[in-house]
Design a protein around this motif. Structure first.
Motif, PDB file in Angstrom:
ATOM      1  N   CYS A 197       0.860  -1.183   0.000  1.00 40.59           N
ATOM      2  CA  CYS A 197       0.000   0.000   0.000  1.00 40.59           C
ATOM      3  C   CYS A 197       0.902   1.240   0.000  1.00 40.59           C
ATOM      4  CB  CYS A 197      -0.904   0.017   1.232  1.00 40.59           C
ATOM      5  SG  CYS A 197      -2.038  -1.391   1.334  1.00 40.59           S
ATOM      6  N   PRO A 198       0.910   2.035  -1.097  1.00 40.33           N
ATOM      7  CA  PRO A 198       1.836   3.167  -1.204  1.00 40.33           C
ATOM      8  C   PRO A 198       1.290   4.441  -0.578  1.00 40.33           C
ATOM      9  CG  PRO A 198       0.596   2.962  -3.226  1.00 40.33           C
ATOM     10  CD  PRO A 198       0.095   1.855  -2.320  1.00 40.33           C
ATOM     11  N   MET A 199       2.206   5.265  -0.121  1.00 41.70           N
ATOM     12  CA  MET A 199       1.851   6.587   0.400  1.00 41.70           C
ATOM     13  C   MET A 199       2.725   7.646  -0.263  1.00 41.70           C
ATOM     14  SD  MET A 199       1.454   6.316   4.524  1.00 41.70           S
ATOM     15  CE  MET A 199       0.144   5.401   5.333  1.00 41.70           C
ATOM     16  N   ASP A 200       2.118   8.798  -0.585  1.00 45.04           N
ATOM     17  CA  ASP A 200       2.936   9.935  -0.999  1.00 45.04           C
ATOM     18  C   ASP A 200       3.354  10.697   0.262  1.00 45.04           C
ATOM     19  OD1 ASP A 200       0.773  11.600  -0.223  1.00 45.04           O
ATOM     20  OD2 ASP A 200       0.003  11.730  -2.280  1.00 45.04           O
ATOM     21  N   ARG A 201       4.117  11.772   0.069  1.00 43.84           N
ATOM     22  CA  ARG A 201       4.652  12.493   1.224  1.00 43.84           C
ATOM     23  C   ARG A 201       3.547  13.023   2.137  1.00 43.84           C
ATOM     24  NH1 ARG A 201       9.487  14.953   2.429  1.00 43.84           N
ATOM     25  NH2 ARG A 201      10.282  14.538   0.312  1.00 43.84           N
TER      26      ARG A 201
ATOM     27  N   VAL B  26      11.713   1.019  -0.774  1.00 42.86           N
ATOM     28  CA  VAL B  26      12.704   0.515  -1.725  1.00 42.86           C
ATOM     29  C   VAL B  26      12.331  -0.862  -2.265  1.00 42.86           C
ATOM     30  CG1 VAL B  26      14.562   1.834  -0.657  1.00 42.86           C
ATOM     31  CG2 VAL B  26      14.113  -0.499   0.130  1.00 42.86           C
ATOM     32  N   GLY B  27      12.806  -1.146  -3.494  1.00 42.77           N
ATOM     33  CA  GLY B  27      12.633  -2.465  -4.091  1.00 42.77           C
ATOM     34  C   GLY B  27      11.240  -2.770  -4.576  1.00 42.77           C
ATOM     35  N   LEU B  28      10.401  -1.762  -4.747  1.00 46.48           N
ATOM     36  CA  LEU B  28       9.001  -1.963  -5.132  1.00 46.48           C
ATOM     37  C   LEU B  28       8.613  -0.998  -6.250  1.00 46.48           C
ATOM     38  CD1 LEU B  28       7.615  -2.126  -1.480  1.00 46.48           C
ATOM     39  CD2 LEU B  28       7.784  -4.080  -3.047  1.00 46.48           C
ATOM     40  N   THR B  29       7.795  -1.486  -7.194  1.00 49.20           N
ATOM     41  CA  THR B  29       7.276  -0.659  -8.277  1.00 49.20           C
ATOM     42  C   THR B  29       5.764  -0.812  -8.326  1.00 49.20           C
ATOM     43  OG1 THR B  29       9.302  -0.940  -9.579  1.00 49.20           O
ATOM     44  CG2 THR B  29       7.330  -0.203 -10.754  1.00 49.20           C
ATOM     45  N   ASN B  30       5.061   0.302  -8.235  1.00 48.13           N
ATOM     46  CA  ASN B  30       3.604   0.300  -8.220  1.00 48.13           C
ATOM     47  C   ASN B  30       3.075   0.127  -9.647  1.00 48.13           C
ATOM     48  OD1 ASN B  30       0.885   0.772  -7.959  1.00 48.13           O
ATOM     49  ND2 ASN B  30       1.092   2.715  -6.872  1.00 48.13           N
ATOM     50  N   PRO B  31       2.449  -0.994  -9.989  1.00 47.17           N
ATOM     51  CA  PRO B  31       1.966  -1.196 -11.358  1.00 47.17           C
ATOM     52  C   PRO B  31       0.832  -0.250 -11.737  1.00 47.17           C
ATOM     53  CG  PRO B  31       1.166  -2.940  -9.931  1.00 47.17           C
ATOM     54  CD  PRO B  31       2.145  -2.148  -9.125  1.00 47.17           C
ATOM     55  N   HIS B  32       0.158   0.314 -10.742  1.00 47.65           N
ATOM     56  CA  HIS B  32      -0.912   1.276 -11.022  1.00 47.65           C
ATOM     57  C   HIS B  32      -0.342   2.630 -11.452  1.00 47.65           C
ATOM     58  CE1 HIS B  32      -3.511  -1.685  -9.215  1.00 47.65           C
ATOM     59  NE2 HIS B  32      -2.985  -1.518  -8.010  1.00 47.65           N
ATOM     60  N   ASP B  33       0.913   2.895 -11.060  1.00 48.66           N
ATOM     61  CA  ASP B  33       1.542   4.181 -11.372  1.00 48.66           C
ATOM     62  C   ASP B  33       3.054   3.982 -11.371  1.00 48.66           C
ATOM     63  OD1 ASP B  33       2.135   6.816 -11.792  1.00 48.66           O
ATOM     64  OD2 ASP B  33       1.437   7.530  -9.836  1.00 48.66           O
TER      65      ASP B  33
ATOM     66  N   GLU C 188       5.595   5.147 -12.877  1.00 46.11           N
ATOM     67  CA  GLU C 188       6.539   6.251 -13.010  1.00 46.11           C
ATOM     68  C   GLU C 188       6.710   7.039 -11.712  1.00 46.11           C
ATOM     69  OE1 GLU C 188       8.339   6.604 -15.729  1.00 46.11           O
ATOM     70  OE2 GLU C 188       7.284   4.831 -16.479  1.00 46.11           O
ATOM     71  N   THR C 189       5.811   6.809 -10.751  1.00 50.74           N
ATOM     72  CA  THR C 189       5.864   7.560  -9.490  1.00 50.74           C
ATOM     73  C   THR C 189       6.447   6.694  -8.374  1.00 50.74           C
ATOM     74  OG1 THR C 189       3.919   8.857 -10.114  1.00 50.74           O
ATOM     75  CG2 THR C 189       4.515   8.831  -7.780  1.00 50.74           C
ATOM     76  N   LYS C 190       7.481   7.173  -7.732  1.00 47.43           N
ATOM     77  CA  LYS C 190       8.090   6.437  -6.618  1.00 47.43           C
ATOM     78  C   LYS C 190       7.363   6.801  -5.327  1.00 47.43           C
ATOM     79  CE  LYS C 190      12.464   5.694  -4.185  1.00 47.43           C
ATOM     80  NZ  LYS C 190      12.248   4.241  -4.103  1.00 47.43           N
ATOM     81  N   ALA C 191       6.910   5.814  -4.617  1.00 48.42           N
ATOM     82  CA  ALA C 191       6.205   6.049  -3.358  1.00 48.42           C
ATOM     83  C   ALA C 191       7.143   6.653  -2.322  1.00 48.42           C
ATOM     84  CB  ALA C 191       5.605   4.747  -2.836  1.00 48.42           C
ATOM     85  N   HIS C 192       6.599   7.492  -1.471  1.00 45.23           N
ATOM     86  CA  HIS C 192       7.376   8.068  -0.364  1.00 45.23           C
ATOM     87  C   HIS C 192       7.532   7.052   0.758  1.00 45.23           C
ATOM     88  CE1 HIS C 192       9.058  11.354   1.966  1.00 45.23           C
ATOM     89  NE2 HIS C 192       8.274  11.030   2.980  1.00 45.23           N
ATOM     90  N   ALA C 193       6.528   6.213   0.943  1.00 39.81           N
ATOM     91  CA  ALA C 193       6.543   5.151   1.954  1.00 39.81           C
ATOM     92  C   ALA C 193       5.601   4.054   1.481  1.00 39.81           C
ATOM     93  CB  ALA C 193       6.103   5.679   3.314  1.00 39.81           C
ATOM     94  N   VAL C 194       5.816   2.837   1.948  1.00 37.95           N
ATOM     95  CA  VAL C 194       4.963   1.701   1.572  1.00 37.95           C
ATOM     96  C   VAL C 194       4.670   0.863   2.810  1.00 37.95           C
ATOM     97  CG1 VAL C 194       4.778  -0.434   0.242  1.00 37.95           C
ATOM     98  CG2 VAL C 194       5.828   1.580  -0.797  1.00 37.95           C
ATOM     99  N   VAL C 195       3.394   0.573   3.013  1.00 38.98           N
ATOM    100  CA  VAL C 195       2.979  -0.361   4.057  1.00 38.98           C
ATOM    101  C   VAL C 195       2.841  -1.738   3.417  1.00 38.98           C
ATOM    102  CG1 VAL C 195       1.153  -0.989   5.681  1.00 38.98           C
ATOM    103  CG2 VAL C 195       1.783   1.420   5.357  1.00 38.98           C
ATOM    104  N   GLN C 196       3.483  -2.744   4.005  1.00 38.78           N
ATOM    105  CA  GLN C 196       3.394  -4.100   3.471  1.00 38.78           C
ATOM    106  C   GLN C 196       2.520  -4.981   4.352  1.00 38.78           C
ATOM    107  OE1 GLN C 196       7.520  -5.550   2.707  1.00 38.78           O
ATOM    108  NE2 GLN C 196       6.871  -5.465   0.567  1.00 38.78           N
TER     109      GLN C 196
END
Length: 455
Positions: free
Chosen positions: A202-206, A258-265, A267-275
């Motif tokens: 689950c990605p989060m922006d800043r 780190v080490g994750l790419t969001n297939p929904h977006d 080109e955008t690097k997440a600021h944080a990710v909850v796994q």
């Protein structure tokens, strides 16, 4: 006391350590009685009366036996035909390079195999004293009952040491919004597609991250009872305690992107990710990785539903916090894991000051073998310090500094250096491989020698 009672091994506590100790001793030909107070006497964290119930995470952590100390411990337990590892392998869930377990079938299998063993008896009774006679292993774990805790404190003359364990929440999979979340293991780690997609992200922006931290810090927390001190084991810190150490702490810990790419977006690097990690074989339950918490229940649902993808999350279990009591083992136990003041009693598991399911079961494995060998009248050599088992035993029975003794996971820092190898990060891969090669040889030799001596 009859001769038969004297020769029986009594094990108090049917968790990871007690179950493994019972299995090892019974397999060596010793009659065993497991005294497990559940379900007659319940605890805050346990939900069933099964042996080896997993109450916190469902992960046994890394299964890499060449580059990781806990993976090496897995290898050593498998080499000793351990029950806990056998049951874990039978109910393994995809988790990248980790060993995650379907917790309920796992505990049911351990329970069934022990109850079916001709040399094992299980009784649902609470033991509240330290017996003067007979052969005993106390493996009561982090939730040692108050009465038994008082008996241990009276016998040892030491102030009870305690820290607090926090439990992570579990979410129903069908309540997660997969238009925002996706399945991927960090760095696509794993040999199969199932392993490479073992985690739900689950990605989060800043802005979302900053709002989440604000809510986390402001949330209502569980209060401690009078006289309790909030000391935590660093490997099991509540997320709000981590957040209090700095706003970026979580982003560099369980929420690192780190080490994750969001297939929904992409080109955008997440600021944080909850796994989230699968918690059962059906894939209907997921636990939020690293999200142990002491927030009150109402606050948990409010805060966790701020996570993108979890806005409508339904929780199978919310997080919680419980007291964990352990001995100052370097001053109280000898190198055979016996209580110095009552050598007919051994301790095993988390109560000895090891931390984690695997470490607890490992100490049960060794304690069971040591006790059985003594009962059978055979000699058994000391567990070699160069294997993972021996490194842990050495740490808790004398290697650690007693004044600052705290629960410890297995790690290569407990191992004696291998001569001639480069230090620092660049030499780590070769160094760890040397540790594990040496450990496997030492453990295999000890198992072989023990079998010969017991023959």
């Amino acid at each position: 006391m009859t001769q038969r009672e004297t020769e029986t091994l009594h094990i108090v506590g049917g968790g990871m350590a007690g179950s493994e100790a019972a299995w090892q001793a019974a397999q060596m030909g010793v009659n065993v009685v497991i005294h497990e107070m559940r379900p007659t006497v319940g605890t805050f964290a346990h939900q069933t009366g099964n042996l080896a119930e997993m109450v916190c995470s469902n992960s046994f952590r890394s299964d890499d036996d060449e580059q990781n100390a806990v993976g090496l411990l897995h290898w050593e337990m498998r080499a000793a035909n351990g029950l806990i590892m056998s049951a874990a392998d039978a109910h393994r869930l995809p988790a990248g390079g980790a060993l995650a377990v379907d917790r309920d079938p796992f505990a049911e299998l351990v329970t069934d195999r022990l109850r079916a063993h001709p040399r094992v008896t299980v009784t649902d009774e609470e033991v509240t004293t330290l017996p003067d006679q007979g052969h005993w292993i106390f493996a009561t774990g982090p939730l040692t009952s108050p009465a038994l805790g008082q008996a241990i404190q009276t016998e040892t003359g030491a102030d009870a040491l305690a820290f607090f364990d926090a439990i992570a929440p579990i979410v129903y999979a069908d309540s997660i919004d997969m238009s925002k979340a996706w399945m991927q293991s960090r760095y696509d780690k794993g040999e199969t597609e199932e392993e490479r997609t073992a985690y739900l992200n689950c990605p989060m922006d800043r802005d979302q991250y900053e709002a989440f931290i604000d809510a986390l810090l402001a949330a209502d927390k569980t209060e401690f009872h009078d006289g309790e001190t909030a000391t935590y084991f660093d490997g099991c810190l509540p997320i709000e305690v981590m957040a209090e150490r700095g706003r970026e702490t979580l982003r560099h810990g369980p929420m690192k992107p780190v080490g994750l790419t969001n297939p929904h977006d992409p080109e955008t690097k997440a600021h944080a990710v909850v796994q989230l990690r699968r918690d059962n074989a059906l894939g209907t339950l997921f636990n939020i990785v690293g999200f142990q918490t002491k927030m009150k229940y109402g606050a948990q649902t409010d805060v966790f539903r701020m996570i993108p993808g979890l806005e409508n999350a339904s929780f199978a279990r919310l997080g919680g916090i419980h007291r964990n009591t352990f001995l100052n083992s370097p001053t109280l136990l000898d190198d055979q894991m016996r209580l110095k003041s009552k050598p007919n009693i051994r301790f095993a598991g988390q109560v000895t000051g090891v931390e984690g399911y695997v470490e607890s079961a490992a100490m049960g494995l060794v304690a069971g073998r040591l006790a059985a060998t003594q009962i059978l009248g055979h000699h058994i050599p000391a567990v070699p310090q160069d294997c993972a088992m021996g490194a842990l035993i050495h740490h808790i029975t004398g290697g650690a500094e007693a004044k600052t003794f705290q629960p410890m996971n297995v790690n290569f820092g407990l191992f004696r250096p291998v001569e001639g190898l480069k230090g620092g990060r660049r030499g780590r891969k070769d160094r760890y491989k040397a540790y594990t090669d040496r450990a496997k040889a030492a453990w295999s030799a000890w198992l072989s020698q023990s079998a010969l001596d017991a023959a």
